[in-house]
Write a protein that holds these residues in place. Structure first.
Motif, PDB file in Angstrom:
ATOM      1  N   LEU A 114       0.677  -1.124   0.008  1.00 15.06           N
ATOM      2  CA  LEU A 114      -0.032   0.041  -0.012  1.00 15.06           C
ATOM      3  C   LEU A 114       0.818   1.230   0.130  1.00 15.06           C
ATOM      4  O   LEU A 114       0.632   2.154  -0.594  1.00 15.06           O
ATOM      5  CB  LEU A 114      -0.936  -0.092   1.140  1.00 15.06           C
ATOM      6  CG  LEU A 114      -1.913   1.328   1.373  1.00 15.06           C
ATOM      7  CD1 LEU A 114      -2.839   0.856   0.360  1.00 15.06           C
ATOM      8  CD2 LEU A 114      -2.636   0.936   2.527  1.00 15.06           C
ATOM      9  N   ILE A 115       1.972   1.298   0.747  1.00 16.32           N
ATOM     10  CA  ILE A 115       2.662   2.453   0.990  1.00 16.32           C
ATOM     11  C   ILE A 115       3.498   2.589  -0.671  1.00 16.32           C
ATOM     12  O   ILE A 115       3.474   3.647  -1.126  1.00 16.32           O
ATOM     13  CB  ILE A 115       4.084   2.383   1.802  1.00 16.32           C
ATOM     14  CG1 ILE A 115       3.227   2.099   3.322  1.00 16.32           C
ATOM     15  CG2 ILE A 115       5.043   3.053   1.666  1.00 16.32           C
ATOM     16  CD1 ILE A 115       4.199   1.671   4.298  1.00 16.32           C
ATOM     17  N   GLY A 116       3.859   1.495  -1.321  1.00 15.56           N
ATOM     18  CA  GLY A 116       4.519   1.614  -2.521  1.00 15.56           C
ATOM     19  C   GLY A 116       3.446   2.200  -3.526  1.00 15.56           C
ATOM     20  O   GLY A 116       3.713   3.048  -4.107  1.00 15.56           O
ATOM     21  N   LEU A 117       2.121   1.945  -3.517  1.00 11.74           N
ATOM     22  CA  LEU A 117       0.904   2.434  -4.066  1.00 11.74           C
ATOM     23  C   LEU A 117       0.701   4.051  -3.923  1.00 11.74           C
ATOM     24  O   LEU A 117       0.735   4.840  -4.912  1.00 11.74           O
ATOM     25  CB  LEU A 117      -0.312   1.449  -3.918  1.00 11.74           C
ATOM     26  CG  LEU A 117      -1.348   1.951  -4.772  1.00 11.74           C
ATOM     27  CD1 LEU A 117      -1.343   1.741  -6.087  1.00 11.74           C
ATOM     28  CD2 LEU A 117      -2.735   1.062  -4.403  1.00 11.74           C
ATOM     29  N   LEU A 118       0.788   4.263  -2.598  1.00 10.34           N
ATOM     30  CA  LEU A 118       0.602   5.574  -2.422  1.00 10.34           C
ATOM     31  C   LEU A 118       1.921   6.441  -2.748  1.00 10.34           C
ATOM     32  O   LEU A 118       1.919   7.762  -3.253  1.00 10.34           O
ATOM     33  CB  LEU A 118       0.683   5.808  -0.704  1.00 10.34           C
ATOM     34  CG  LEU A 118      -0.611   5.190  -0.079  1.00 10.34           C
ATOM     35  CD1 LEU A 118      -0.569   5.237   1.500  1.00 10.34           C
ATOM     36  CD2 LEU A 118      -1.806   6.161  -0.727  1.00 10.34           C
ATOM     37  N   MET A 119       3.251   5.896  -2.956  1.00 11.41           N
ATOM     38  CA  MET A 119       4.307   6.493  -3.363  1.00 11.41           C
ATOM     39  C   MET A 119       4.013   6.931  -5.050  1.00 11.41           C
ATOM     40  O   MET A 119       4.473   8.302  -5.455  1.00 11.41           O
ATOM     41  CB  MET A 119       5.671   5.599  -3.077  1.00 11.41           C
ATOM     42  CG  MET A 119       6.107   5.651  -1.794  1.00 11.41           C
ATOM     43  SD  MET A 119       7.367   4.433  -1.675  1.00 11.41           S
ATOM     44  CE  MET A 119       8.716   5.195  -2.709  1.00 11.41           C
TER      45      MET A 119
END
Length: 127
Positions: A114-119
């Protein structure tokens, strides 16, 4: 370039999730069941079959937004962040974590994806 490669790898990863689910279903219910319409699917007795099915469903739920944002980054020529790579790697490790029942690791990997997607979203927003 890296977002395009990550998109391609995400499709390969989808096949990995799919075949994991197929193979665990085959082991659980046999070959004949795989060719039925599965109107009255029996409940899995083992853990791996149910976990593989849920892992595939979770992958698809997370894959759709990944593909949308990844394609937007590719289309706008603003590729180059680590977000797509983080998502792919997290989802790669997520499958065995889910099937083997690594409860806290599985949740952490989901959050990392999810953090990767938010990045990726931030990169798209900063155009």
């Amino acid at each position: 370039m890296s977002e395009l490669l990550c998109l391609e790898l995400s499709v390969v990863l989808w096949f990995v999730y799919l075949f994991t689910q197929i193979l665990t279903s085959r082991a659980e219910f046999g070959d004949a069941w795989l060719f039925t319409p599965r109107d009255d699917a029996p409940a899995p007795k083992g853990l791996a079959c149910g976990r593989a099915k849920r892992a595939l469903a979770n992958y698809i739920e997370n894959w759709v937004p990944f593909v949308a944002v990844d394609l937007a980054l590719i289309a706008t020529h603003h590729a180059g962040s680590w977000g797509a790579w983080i998502w792919v790697i997290a989802r790669l490790v997520y499958l065995p974590a889910y099937v083997l029942g690594w409860i806290y690791v599985r949740t952490a990997l989901w959050a990392i994806g999810l953090i990767g997607l938010l990045m990726m979203l931030v990169q798209l927003a900063l155009l």
